[in-house]
Design an enzyme around this catalytic site. Structure first.
Site, short mmCIF file in Angstrom:
data_model
loop_
_atom_site.label_atom_id
_atom_site.label_comp_id
_atom_site.label_asym_id
_atom_site.label_seq_id
_atom_site.Cartn_x
_atom_site.Cartn_y
_atom_site.Cartn_z
CB SER A 153 -0.87 0.01 1.26
OG SER A 153 -1.45 1.28 1.46
CE1 TYR A 166 -4.23 -2.23 4.89
CE2 TYR A 166 -3.47 0.04 4.63
CZ TYR A 166 -3.90 -1.17 4.08
OH TYR A 166 -3.98 -1.29 2.70
C1 BGC Z 1 -6.28 1.54 1.96
C2 BGC Z 1 -7.49 2.37 1.60
C3 BGC Z 1 -7.10 3.83 1.39
C4 BGC Z 1 -5.96 3.92 0.42
C5 BGC Z 1 -5.47 5.35 0.21
C6 BGC Z 1 -5.21 1.76 0.96
O1 BGC Z 1 -4.06 1.05 1.34
O2 BGC Z 1 -6.65 0.16 1.99
O3 BGC Z 1 -8.45 2.27 2.63
O4 BGC Z 1 -8.21 4.54 0.88
O5 BGC Z 1 -4.88 3.14 0.88
O6 BGC Z 1 -5.27 6.01 1.42
#
Ligand code: BGC
Length: 265
Positions: A153, A166
């Protein structure tokens, strides 16, 4: 780009980015293992789409892609090991592992429960660690090279208040990739991260239904739109192929420019 003859496991592929990845890989001729935890109907839908792609391919006289679904919770190391073993048993081998399954829980830091912390870290990091380990053991046993692709991410780098567990998991994934690129290089095994920004998938349902939050997010994305699963999937297809043989230890952002868009208001 052809993936004919390759066997690829995509964790968490009954919906969202994972489903998009499976379909892209099948289009390139790969045999795919579709993993799900709680959406068997999504896994079946993905499989039906793979079969449709494989069927078309067959008519054009190329070896059609095949799919196989396996239920496993990535939060359980026992189930993770079983998933890798069953994938190998079904198709005879595994060439590429796509660690896609991931979850997030929204809460201010001071309210995060131990159960939520464990749920996020177990799926997003511990599951990835042990899936990768089982895959690497298989490659060592069969004396073959292989590829690992982690769906990380932008939040492996970018802070995301109210999603600390997360972010910790994705930051861990970043270091897993860097470490293993060095440790597994001599075995001919590559590992890379694909780091999506805001992609239109079920993980974002709450946000998609909140026009104010969605508007604010779109203002931060230079390309002015949310990403789609296929935006991520095309890069995963490339990284799975022999065209990417010399690429390891890297993170590739697929975020419409979100990460570097600091603006003075
Ligand atoms: C998350 C999303 C978020 C996006 C941008 C992703 O890793 O799962 O919830 O909207 O990042 O911030």
């Amino acid at each position: 780009m052809s993936l004919e003859g390759k066997v690829i496991l995509v964790t968490g592929s009954s919906q969202g980015i994972g489903q998009g990845i499976v379909l892209r890989l099948a289009q390139a001729g790969a045999n795919v293992v579709i993993n799900y935890r709680s959406h068997p109907e999504g896994a079946e839908e993905t499989l039906a789409k793979v079969q449709a792609i494989g069927g078309k391919c067959h008519m054009a006289q190329c070896p059609g892609a095949q799919g196989h679904t396996i239920k496993a919770d990535l939060g359980s190391v026992q189930e993770v090991r079983q998933l890798i073993a069953e994938s190998i048993e079904h198709f005879g081998k595994l060439d590429v592992l796509v660690n896609n399954a991931g979850i997030e829980k929204h809460a201010p830091f001071w309210d995060v429960t131990e159960a939520d912390y464990d749920a996020v870290l177990n799926v997003n990091l511990k599951g990835v660690f042990f899936a990768t380990q089982a895959f690497v053991q298989h490659l060592i046993e069969t004396k073959r090279p292989g590829k690992i692709i982690n769906i990380s991410s932008v939040h492996e780098d970018l802070p995301f208040p109210n999603f600390t567990a997360y972010c910790v998991s994705k930051g861990g994934m970043k270091m897993l990739t860097r470490n293993l690129a060095v440790e597994l290089g001599s075995l001919g095994i590559t590992i890379n991260n694909v780091a999506p920004g805001a992609i239109e998938t079920p993980i974002n349902t709450q946000l998609l239904n909140d026009p104010q939050k969605l508007g604010a997010l779109l203002n931060n994305i230079p390309l002015g739109r949310l990403g789609q699963p296929q935006d991520v999937a095309s890069l995963v297809g490339f990284l799975s192929s022999s065209d990417a043989d010399y690429i390891t230890g890297s993170t590739f952002f697929v975020d419409g420019g979100l990460l570097w868009n600091y603006q003075e208001q």
